[in-house]
Motif scaffolding. Structure first.
Motif, PDB file in Angstrom:
ATOM      1  N   ASP A 286       1.032  -1.157  -0.034  1.00 33.41           N
ATOM      2  CA  ASP A 286      -0.075   0.045  -0.040  1.00 33.41           C
ATOM      3  C   ASP A 286       1.059   1.115  -0.178  1.00 33.41           C
ATOM      4  OD1 ASP A 286      -1.642   2.200   0.866  1.00 33.41           O
ATOM      5  OD2 ASP A 286      -3.142   0.963   1.849  1.00 33.41           O
ATOM      6  N   ALA A 287       1.273   1.853  -1.254  1.00 30.89           N
ATOM      7  CA  ALA A 287       2.212   2.793  -1.570  1.00 30.89           C
ATOM      8  C   ALA A 287       1.711   4.171  -0.594  1.00 30.89           C
ATOM      9  CB  ALA A 287       2.361   3.062  -2.668  1.00 30.89           C
ATOM     10  N   ALA A 288       0.300   4.396  -0.697  1.00 30.38           N
ATOM     11  CA  ALA A 288      -0.172   5.558  -0.113  1.00 30.38           C
ATOM     12  C   ALA A 288      -0.041   5.512   1.367  1.00 30.38           C
ATOM     13  CB  ALA A 288      -1.758   5.825  -0.619  1.00 30.38           C
ATOM     14  N   ALA A 289      -0.553   4.604   2.111  1.00 36.26           N
ATOM     15  CA  ALA A 289      -0.252   4.532   3.365  1.00 36.26           C
ATOM     16  C   ALA A 289       1.216   4.506   3.862  1.00 36.26           C
ATOM     17  CB  ALA A 289      -1.086   3.146   3.917  1.00 36.26           C
ATOM     18  N   ALA A 290       2.141   3.907   3.007  1.00 36.37           N
ATOM     19  CA  ALA A 290       3.391   4.056   3.355  1.00 36.37           C
ATOM     20  C   ALA A 290       4.035   5.377   3.357  1.00 36.37           C
ATOM     21  CB  ALA A 290       4.247   3.088   2.557  1.00 36.37           C
ATOM     22  N   ARG A 291       3.521   6.229   2.432  1.00 40.64           N
ATOM     23  CA  ARG A 291       4.030   7.669   2.277  1.00 40.64           C
ATOM     24  C   ARG A 291       3.321   8.701   3.220  1.00 40.64           C
ATOM     25  NH1 ARG A 291       3.230   6.843  -3.848  1.00 40.64           N
ATOM     26  NH2 ARG A 291       5.356   6.156  -4.766  1.00 40.64           N
ATOM     27  N   ALA A 292       2.382   8.190   3.840  1.00 39.94           N
ATOM     28  CA  ALA A 292       1.855   8.927   4.704  1.00 39.94           C
ATOM     29  C   ALA A 292       2.384   8.526   6.159  1.00 39.94           C
ATOM     30  CB  ALA A 292       0.173   8.678   4.997  1.00 39.94           C
ATOM     31  N   GLU A 293       2.844   7.373   6.274  1.00 40.77           N
ATOM     32  CA  GLU A 293       3.540   7.120   7.541  1.00 40.77           C
ATOM     33  C   GLU A 293       4.969   7.637   7.442  1.00 40.77           C
ATOM     34  OE1 GLU A 293       4.846   5.559  11.111  1.00 40.77           O
ATOM     35  OE2 GLU A 293       2.919   5.868  10.206  1.00 40.77           O
ATOM     36  N   ALA A 294       5.723   7.825   6.275  1.00 45.89           N
ATOM     37  CA  ALA A 294       6.924   8.193   5.852  1.00 45.89           C
ATOM     38  C   ALA A 294       6.895   9.815   6.405  1.00 45.89           C
ATOM     39  CB  ALA A 294       7.157   8.210   4.434  1.00 45.89           C
ATOM     40  N   THR A 295       5.752  10.661   5.801  1.00 39.65           N
ATOM     41  CA  THR A 295       5.518  12.032   6.037  1.00 39.65           C
ATOM     42  C   THR A 295       5.648  12.251   7.577  1.00 39.65           C
ATOM     43  OG1 THR A 295       4.429  12.230   3.891  1.00 39.65           O
ATOM     44  CG2 THR A 295       4.346  14.121   5.566  1.00 39.65           C
ATOM     45  N   LYS A 296       4.904  11.449   8.252  1.00 41.54           N
ATOM     46  CA  LYS A 296       4.715  11.589   9.723  1.00 41.54           C
ATOM     47  C   LYS A 296       6.164  11.397  10.383  1.00 41.54           C
ATOM     48  CE  LYS A 296       2.753   9.109  13.505  1.00 41.54           C
ATOM     49  NZ  LYS A 296       1.724   8.032  13.975  1.00 41.54           N
ATOM     50  N   LEU A 297       6.889  10.465   9.982  1.00 41.62           N
ATOM     51  CA  LEU A 297       8.206  10.068  10.662  1.00 41.62           C
ATOM     52  C   LEU A 297       9.090  11.310  10.504  1.00 41.62           C
ATOM     53  CD1 LEU A 297       8.467   6.308   9.882  1.00 41.62           C
ATOM     54  CD2 LEU A 297       8.103   7.341  12.156  1.00 41.62           C
ATOM     55  N   LEU A 298       9.045  11.735   9.219  1.00 35.71           N
ATOM     56  CA  LEU A 298      10.036  13.006   9.015  1.00 35.71           C
ATOM     57  C   LEU A 298       9.868  14.184   9.760  1.00 35.71           C
ATOM     58  CD1 LEU A 298      10.552  12.947   4.912  1.00 35.71           C
ATOM     59  CD2 LEU A 298      12.011  12.236   6.807  1.00 35.71           C
ATOM     60  N   LYS A 299       8.237  14.443   9.796  1.00 40.16           N
ATOM     61  CA  LYS A 299       7.736  15.526  10.950  1.00 40.16           C
ATOM     62  C   LYS A 299       8.259  15.232  12.283  1.00 40.16           C
ATOM     63  CE  LYS A 299       3.774  18.401  11.661  1.00 40.16           C
ATOM     64  NZ  LYS A 299       2.429  18.538  11.500  1.00 40.16           N
ATOM     65  N   GLU A 300       8.155  14.257  12.669  1.00 43.44           N
ATOM     66  CA  GLU A 300       8.477  13.662  14.316  1.00 43.44           C
ATOM     67  C   GLU A 300       9.990  14.000  14.337  1.00 43.44           C
ATOM     68  OE1 GLU A 300       7.101   9.885  14.865  1.00 43.44           O
ATOM     69  OE2 GLU A 300       5.057  10.263  14.955  1.00 43.44           O
ATOM     70  N   ALA A 301      10.974  13.465  13.113  1.00 44.13           N
ATOM     71  CA  ALA A 301      12.210  13.933  13.226  1.00 44.13           C
ATOM     72  C   ALA A 301      12.804  15.306  13.190  1.00 44.13           C
ATOM     73  CB  ALA A 301      12.941  12.986  12.313  1.00 44.13           C
ATOM     74  N   GLY A 302      11.957  16.068  12.963  1.00 47.11           N
ATOM     75  CA  GLY A 302      12.130  17.526  12.690  1.00 47.11           C
ATOM     76  C   GLY A 302      12.742  17.908  11.442  1.00 47.11           C
ATOM     77  N   VAL A 303      12.625  17.109  10.260  1.00 45.19           N
ATOM     78  CA  VAL A 303      13.458  17.168   9.045  1.00 45.19           C
ATOM     79  C   VAL A 303      12.125  17.128   7.778  1.00 45.19           C
ATOM     80  CG1 VAL A 303      15.555  16.643   9.683  1.00 45.19           C
ATOM     81  CG2 VAL A 303      14.078  14.772   9.070  1.00 45.19           C
ATOM     82  N   ASP A 304      11.131  17.484   7.849  1.00 43.72           N
ATOM     83  CA  ASP A 304      10.177  17.414   7.131  1.00 43.72           C
ATOM     84  C   ASP A 304      10.543  18.365   5.689  1.00 43.72           C
ATOM     85  OD1 ASP A 304       9.683  19.618   9.055  1.00 43.72           O
ATOM     86  OD2 ASP A 304       7.723  20.346   8.105  1.00 43.72           O
ATOM     87  N   LYS A 305      11.555  18.914   5.918  1.00 46.15           N
ATOM     88  CA  LYS A 305      11.904  19.520   4.559  1.00 46.15           C
ATOM     89  C   LYS A 305      13.452  19.106   4.157  1.00 46.15           C
ATOM     90  CE  LYS A 305       8.516  22.615   4.527  1.00 46.15           C
ATOM     91  NZ  LYS A 305       7.421  22.355   3.296  1.00 46.15           N
ATOM     92  N   LEU A 306      13.662  17.999   4.377  1.00 43.62           N
ATOM     93  CA  LEU A 306      14.775  17.331   3.927  1.00 43.62           C
ATOM     94  C   LEU A 306      15.388  17.272   2.515  1.00 43.62           C
ATOM     95  CD1 LEU A 306      17.049  15.161   5.118  1.00 43.62           C
ATOM     96  CD2 LEU A 306      15.498  13.545   4.536  1.00 43.62           C
ATOM     97  N   SER A 307      16.677  17.532   2.583  1.00 44.29           N
ATOM     98  CA  SER A 307      17.339  17.642   1.199  1.00 44.29           C
ATOM     99  C   SER A 307      18.736  17.002   1.359  1.00 44.29           C
ATOM    100  CB  SER A 307      17.516  18.966   0.451  1.00 44.29           C
ATOM    101  OG  SER A 307      18.249  19.896   1.484  1.00 44.29           O
ATOM    102  N   PHE A 308      19.279  16.107   0.280  1.00 48.63           N
ATOM    103  CA  PHE A 308      20.475  15.477   0.641  1.00 48.63           C
ATOM    104  C   PHE A 308      20.946  15.118  -0.904  1.00 48.63           C
ATOM    105  CE2 PHE A 308      17.048  12.122   0.900  1.00 48.63           C
ATOM    106  CZ  PHE A 308      17.726  11.422  -0.089  1.00 48.63           C
TER     107      PHE A 308
END
Length: 526
Positions: free
Chosen positions: A345-367
């Protein structure tokens, strides 16, 4: 497509052979011209992990054992004429062929085998042994006479003969190693079927028949020439007859073009490859030291959709863990899909990914994404991953390099995230998990984590002689590695081999590292 071409395609794919299954008398002479889409960063077999090294350089060297082309995964002798294992699995004794010579005319004896394996197992300071972790339970090496080598084990080890049959375990001169342990990096001096002629950097590599080769009547070829080219050039070279072979793999589209235009002048074999692209996170660089960030970037990637789409245009296709899909010790699919990043379920996985990045404080991540310059499948994979990460608001800059600077960045830890590979010569967890280990255990543990559980489980499976117990440990290791996401598989390869029918004596195995000594290969006259 002509009827004959259709039959060749069906037979090759269905019965697992390569070439026409008719007894033929080998023809001596001729130069084999083949393409390689990468160039060796250096000449040392023991430190390299790329086909760009093996394809041009393997014909110069002998190994103790090797895999049998016709009956893979059976192991056969190369330098070893006979061998025997002790009943308790604590020693392995090998008898070498007599009369083996190095290319400089000096004799090859058990002392050279010992010196080479000591360099692999216990490398001196400054020497990189990429597969050192395979042999951590190997003890002393004894040489009671010039023809006998005895490997002593610290404990029984699973798959010893397969470990000793590595195509990267080139046997070097003990005398030359004593003078300079690093001589193999820049100098070719082996005992293989072909002597070194020249390396034209960026262009080609050439070898010629070694007239004192220890196997009577071999090699058949006068010599060979490897051309270092970009991937698109391979297709035109095969179509135009400039290349007699390409030993890595072709894309589905290239396969179709070659069969359509050359018909019964080519044969085709398709099989899963013992290689996968992986995504490596540099755990020494924030924020990739954060589990949530690593899991988010893995969750963002739709592997199942990617495999279905990219498998039609490139060499990557299958979704799996660290053990190859379909291999008896691989994680079952119903377990794999429960791990972050491997669900369907790609949509559910991406929603979880967005949540994890926000929790980690890097929702604007670039690399920066480090990648190889080879088009298929590296560029293809890089473009796909950049798009996947963009969908969760992550920006990645795609940086692609030739093999040498790419390898230097990896080994030096000079990267944020990298596309790398699991790729070894046969199915075995001892081989497949090396890039998931810590650097203190494996020099190719590029993520540089310090997870003792990974290293301990790896050691436990290596010592597990009972296959049921070994599978249990391997599955536990696979689940832990995928969950911690220090390095995660993206997609596993498909090997599509398309060769001209005039190429004889070469067999397409599930690894593009095997069968490259070219000692039995010959060319049907045009």
């Amino acid at each position: 497509m002509r009827k004959t071409a259709r039959w060749l395609l069906a037979a090759a794919a269905g019965f697992g052979w390569s070439g026409i299954a008719v007894a033929e008398t080998p023809v001596r002479g001729g130069t084999l011209n083949f393409a390689v889409v990468a160039e060796p960063p250096n000449y040392d077999c023991h430190s390299n992990t790329t086909f760009g090294h093996t394809h041009p350089i393997a014909p110069h060297y002998s190994t103790l054992l090797k895999f049998h082309g016709k009956t893979y995964p059976d192991v056969t002798g190369d330098l070893a004429e006979t061998w025997a294992a002790a009943p308790d699995g604590m020693s392995y004794t090998f008898k070498l062929h007599k009369g083996i010579k190095f290319h400089d005319g000096s004799p090859l004896t058990s002392a050279d085998v010992k010196a080479s394996y000591e360099r692999i197992i216990r490398p001196p300071e400054g020497i990189v042994s990429a597969r050192r972790s395979y042999y951590s339970d190997f003890g002393d090496i004894e040489t009671p006479d010039e023809q006998t080598v005895i490997f002593k084990m610290k404990t029984p080890v699973a798959g010893v003969l397969q470990l000793l049959a590595s195509p990267f375990n080139c046997i070097y001169s003990a005398a030359k190693l004593k003078e300079n342990p690093r001589y193999p990096e820049r100098e070719i001096m082996g005992s293989g079927a072909f002597t070194f002629v020249e390396h034209v950097r960026g262009a080609s590599w050439a070898g010629k028949r070694f007239d004192q080769y220890f196997k009577p009547g071999l090699p058949y070829l006068d010599g060979y020439k490897a051309f270092f080219v970009k991937s698109p050039t391979v297709l035109t070279g095969l179509l135009g007859g400039q290349f007699d072979a390409e030993f890595r793999f072709r894309s589905p589209g290239e396969r179709d073009q070659l069969v359509a235009k050359l018909g019964d002048k080519v044969w085709v074999k398709e099989q899963p490859l013992t290689s996968a692209l992986i995504i490596i996170f540099n755990t020494k660089r924030p924020p990739f030291d954060n589990l949530k960030v690593r899991q988010a970037l893995s969750l963002a990637v739709d592997r199942w959709g990617g495999g279905a789409a990219l498998g039609k245009i490139s060499a990557i296709r299958y979704v799996g863990g660290v053990a190859r899909p379909g291999y008896e010790m691989a994680l079952p699919e119903d377990e794999l899909v429960k791990i972050p990043g491997f669900g369907k379920d790609a949509a559910a996985a991406r929603a979880e990914a967005t949540k994890l990045l926000k929790e980690a404080g890097v929702d604007k991540l670039s690399f920066k994404l480090l990648n190889r310059s080879a088009t298929d499948p590296y560029t293809t994979a890089g473009v796909y991953l950049l798009d996947q990460w963009r969908r969760i608001g992550v920006t990645a800059q795609h940086e692609q390099y030739e093999t040498a600077p790419y390898q230097a960045a990896l080994t030096g830890g000079n990267f944020d995230v990298a596309i790398e590979f699991i790729s070894d010569y046969t199915d075995d967890p001892t081989l497949q998990f090396t890039k998931m280990l810590s650097k203190r255990v494996s020099p190719v543990g590029y993520s540089d984590h310090q997870d003792d559980k990974v290293d301990n489980l790896y050691k436990a499976q290596q010592r597990a002689i009972d296959p049921v117990e070994r599978k249990r440990i391997v599955n536990e290791l696979d689940r832990h590695v995928l969950t911690m996401s220090y390095a995660v598989p993206f997609l596993w390869f498909q090997r599509i081999t398309v060769q001209p029918t005039r190429l004889k004596g070469w067999y397409a195995m599930p690894s593009h590292y095997l069968g490259q000594d070219l000692s039995d290969v010959w060319l049907e006259p045009k």
